[in-house]
Design a protein around this motif. Structure first.
Motif, PDB file in Angstrom:
ATOM      1  N   GLN A   1     -16.849   0.094 -17.091  1.00 46.51           N
ATOM      2  CA  GLN A   1     -17.955   0.532 -16.233  1.00 46.51           C
ATOM      3  C   GLN A   1     -17.420   1.355 -15.045  1.00 46.51           C
ATOM      4  O   GLN A   1     -17.977   2.392 -14.686  1.00 46.51           O
ATOM      5  CB  GLN A   1     -18.686  -0.713 -15.732  1.00 46.51           C
ATOM      6  N   ALA A   2     -16.361   0.883 -14.464  1.00 44.04           N
ATOM      7  CA  ALA A   2     -15.770   1.591 -13.319  1.00 44.04           C
ATOM      8  C   ALA A   2     -15.129   2.902 -13.758  1.00 44.04           C
ATOM      9  O   ALA A   2     -14.998   3.834 -12.978  1.00 44.04           O
ATOM     10  CB  ALA A   2     -14.745   0.705 -12.629  1.00 44.04           C
TER      11      ALA A   2
ATOM     12  N   ARG B   1     -15.161   6.337 -12.201  1.00 44.16           N
ATOM     13  CA  ARG B   1     -15.034   6.251 -10.744  1.00 44.16           C
ATOM     14  C   ARG B   1     -13.691   5.700 -10.298  1.00 44.16           C
ATOM     15  O   ARG B   1     -13.325   5.810  -9.133  1.00 44.16           O
ATOM     16  CB  ARG B   1     -16.169   5.371 -10.191  1.00 44.16           C
ATOM     17  N   TRP B   2     -12.954   5.089 -11.216  1.00 40.21           N
ATOM     18  CA  TRP B   2     -11.705   4.424 -10.833  1.00 40.21           C
ATOM     19  C   TRP B   2     -10.750   5.383 -10.142  1.00 40.21           C
ATOM     20  O   TRP B   2     -10.200   5.100  -9.089  1.00 40.21           O
ATOM     21  CB  TRP B   2     -11.042   3.793 -12.064  1.00 40.21           C
TER      22      TRP B   2
ATOM     23  N   VAL C   1       2.789   1.721  -3.440  1.00 44.60           N
ATOM     24  CA  VAL C   1       1.894   2.145  -4.515  1.00 44.60           C
ATOM     25  C   VAL C   1       1.401   3.571  -4.276  1.00 44.60           C
ATOM     26  O   VAL C   1       1.393   4.401  -5.176  1.00 44.60           O
ATOM     27  CB  VAL C   1       0.705   1.167  -4.649  1.00 44.60           C
TER      28      VAL C   1
ATOM     29  N   GLY D   1      -9.179  -2.932   3.717  1.00 46.97           N
ATOM     30  CA  GLY D   1      -8.501  -4.124   3.211  1.00 46.97           C
ATOM     31  C   GLY D   1      -7.832  -4.898   4.328  1.00 46.97           C
ATOM     32  O   GLY D   1      -7.835  -6.127   4.339  1.00 46.97           O
TER      33      GLY D   1
ATOM     34  N   ARG E   1     -16.147  -4.557 -17.030  1.00 44.85           N
ATOM     35  CA  ARG E   1     -16.135  -4.071 -15.642  1.00 44.85           C
ATOM     36  C   ARG E   1     -15.262  -2.828 -15.508  1.00 44.85           C
ATOM     37  O   ARG E   1     -15.631  -1.867 -14.839  1.00 44.85           O
ATOM     38  CB  ARG E   1     -15.611  -5.143 -14.700  1.00 44.85           C
ATOM     39  N   LEU E   2     -14.091  -2.874 -16.108  1.00 42.74           N
ATOM     40  CA  LEU E   2     -13.174  -1.731 -15.990  1.00 42.74           C
ATOM     41  C   LEU E   2     -13.753  -0.514 -16.698  1.00 42.74           C
ATOM     42  O   LEU E   2     -13.673   0.611 -16.191  1.00 42.74           O
ATOM     43  CB  LEU E   2     -11.807  -2.084 -16.562  1.00 42.74           C
TER      44      LEU E   2
ATOM     45  N   THR F   1      -8.189   3.348   1.682  1.00 42.37           N
ATOM     46  CA  THR F   1      -8.929   2.132   2.016  1.00 42.37           C
ATOM     47  C   THR F   1      -8.033   1.121   2.719  1.00 42.37           C
ATOM     48  O   THR F   1      -8.338  -0.067   2.745  1.00 42.37           O
ATOM     49  CB  THR F   1      -9.508   1.502   0.745  1.00 42.37           C
TER      50      THR F   1
ATOM     51  N   GLU G   1      -9.090   7.261  -2.625  1.00 45.75           N
ATOM     52  CA  GLU G   1      -9.569   6.987  -1.270  1.00 45.75           C
ATOM     53  C   GLU G   1      -8.545   6.241  -0.427  1.00 45.75           C
ATOM     54  O   GLU G   1      -7.778   5.435  -0.938  1.00 45.75           O
ATOM     55  CB  GLU G   1     -10.818   6.085  -1.348  1.00 45.75           C
TER      56      GLU G   1
ATOM     57  N   LEU H   1     -11.940   6.273  -6.658  1.00 53.74           N
ATOM     58  CA  LEU H   1     -11.768   5.148  -5.735  1.00 53.74           C
ATOM     59  C   LEU H   1     -10.302   4.960  -5.381  1.00 53.74           C
ATOM     60  O   LEU H   1      -9.955   4.623  -4.253  1.00 53.74           O
ATOM     61  CB  LEU H   1     -12.316   3.862  -6.358  1.00 53.74           C
ATOM     62  N   THR H   2      -9.450   5.192  -6.365  1.00 54.27           N
ATOM     63  CA  THR H   2      -8.019   5.019  -6.154  1.00 54.27           C
ATOM     64  C   THR H   2      -7.484   6.034  -5.153  1.00 54.27           C
ATOM     65  O   THR H   2      -6.550   5.759  -4.413  1.00 54.27           O
ATOM     66  CB  THR H   2      -7.277   5.157  -7.505  1.00 54.27           C
TER      67      THR H   2
ATOM     68  N   GLU I   1       0.839  -1.202   0.000  1.00 55.57           N
ATOM     69  CA  GLU I   1       0.000   0.000   0.000  1.00 55.57           C
ATOM     70  C   GLU I   1       0.871   1.248   0.000  1.00 55.57           C
ATOM     71  O   GLU I   1       0.631   2.196  -0.753  1.00 55.57           O
ATOM     72  CB  GLU I   1      -0.927  -0.008   1.232  1.00 55.57           C
TER      73      GLU I   1
ATOM     74  N   PHE J   1      -7.127   4.090 -19.375  1.00 62.90           N
ATOM     75  CA  PHE J   1      -8.543   4.031 -19.048  1.00 62.90           C
ATOM     76  C   PHE J   1      -9.397   4.824 -20.033  1.00 62.90           C
ATOM     77  O   PHE J   1     -10.562   4.509 -20.263  1.00 62.90           O
ATOM     78  CB  PHE J   1      -8.777   4.519 -17.614  1.00 62.90           C
TER      79      PHE J   1
ATOM     80  N   ARG K   1      -1.938   5.490 -16.596  1.00 62.98           N
ATOM     81  CA  ARG K   1      -3.214   4.859 -16.276  1.00 62.98           C
ATOM     82  C   ARG K   1      -4.398   5.621 -16.868  1.00 62.98           C
ATOM     83  O   ARG K   1      -5.306   5.030 -17.441  1.00 62.98           O
ATOM     84  CB  ARG K   1      -3.396   4.745 -14.764  1.00 62.98           C
TER      85      ARG K   1
END
Lengths: 222, 222
Positions: free
Chosen positions: A193-194, A197-198, A159, A210, A190-191, A206, A204, A201-202, A156, A180, A176
């Motif tokens: 669709q995300a 928001r990716w 990255v 996890g 799925r990607l 989290t 955040e 979310l990245t 974590e 995207f 990236r």
DNA sequence: ACCTGAACACCGTTCAAGT
DNA sequence: ACCTGAACACCGTTCAAGT
């Protein structure tokens, strides 16, 4: 490491600089300007000496970095009260390590330069292993569990710090973002669709989410 | 990235070297001698040219490293049959990424130099997110779950590769060994107890164990 | 014992010029 | 358009000598 120097014979030239001064000045450079600015030459001029004088107090640059990490850990990782309940103790100890590392971005270079086993972090490692054993895991599984937690935590940090650097430096879109932007919804639904928001979310934090999932999984398996 | 060069006007001097040749030669150096030996100067002489000629085909060394990673991913990460069952699909996809990275120790430098989003890895990322969604997680939780898996995976690689380097270089005991040798059983009983076994446990490949715990925890929470 | 000066063997990258 | 030569502004580290 870093044991107090034995009483020295009073022969030869008196020292002009000390190991503490070397490490202390290095710490200042690193916190003020980043680990990239820490060079033996720069450190020497900062200290008012020559590059070679430093090699009398540290073996080489790598040892200096380990000393620096130790120095930081001594200040940032003091034992504190942790929850008695094993699961929460594990989560709290891991979070403490994570928080200390996260506050200290230059750590990444040292993470990949030694295996981060500062004595000052060991108390927290003990709490994690102990919490897992208290919950009912064998010592062996508990050590494996600690390692999984450490991988997750170190990953974590690596990255996160890297991403932050990337964002800082220039204004052109990241690799990236480019990738995207050109996603095919048929191939990677799925990607795609995300997609929008990716990035959000990245950004955040989290880590603890996890971590809890991992700890739950470790306890359930044990 | 790496789109085929558009048909060029036939003006000016004909190229002597190509981007493919640059990347290909870099790959050879890196696989044969390690990423530490890859310098722009070395690469230039290997190619029979000058350092500055390279800058006509890649923006700088960092871009070269990203291209190298992309080149490797194209070869190492081809879509294959994965289990239909979501949990096993997630585990298999993550393991595939992990295996590709583990076979490729120089990757660590690039991991910390860009956020590893090679187009060729995306298919596996898709499988992970899709597996989590199929199991019943919201898309948002699935993306978070993927990130946790990625932290765990990247961390395992970074720690593993670094440890291997340490072991390789010299014969003096590692910092960790020193620390463990002087452990006080009263202060840190669990670690002292694990003592001799710690090194052995550390050497084990427990990636999949931890991964399964993490995935179990993610699915249980979702 | 501790420090200095000069040197070794490198880096990535820029600039101005050549073909 | 592509490549070259020379230079800039650095690195970490060794070696031999000075105090």
């Amino acid at each position: 490491m870093q044991q107090p120097s034995a009483p020295r014979k009073a022969t030869g030239r008196p020292p002009r600089i000390s190991r503490e001064e070397v490490v202390g000045t290095a710490r200042r450079i690193v916190t003020e300007e980043g680990v990239g600015k820490l060079t033996m030459r720069r450190l020497a001029t900062e200290i008012g000496s020559t590059p070679m004088a430093l090699y009398h107090h540290v073996r080489n640059k790598e040892e200096l970095l380990v000393l620096l990490l130790d120095d930081y850990a001594a200040q940032a990782l003091r034992p504190t009260a942790l929850p008695a309940e094993p699961r929460e103790r594990v989560v709290a100890a891991a979070s403490a390590i994570h928080q200390a590392l996260a506050a200290c971005p230059w750590i990444v270079e040292v993470l990949t330069a030694d295996d981060l086993m500062s004595t000052h972090a060991l108390w927290f490692v003990e709490q994690i292993v102990d919490g897992l054993v208290d919950w009912g895991l064998s010592l062996e599984r508990a050590v494996r569990g600690y390692r999984a937690i450490w991988y997750y935590t170190a990953g974590e940090i690596v990255v996160r710090v890297t991403a932050a650097r990337r964002r800082g430096a220039d204004d052109r879109p990241t690799y990236r973002e480019q990738v995207f932007a050109g996603l095919d919804p048929d191939e990677l639904p799925r990607l795609a669709q995300a997609g929008e928001r990716w990035e959000a979310l990245t950004a955040e934090d989290t880590y603890e989410d996890g971590l809890r999932a991992l700890v739950d999984g470790l306890l359930a398996a044990g």
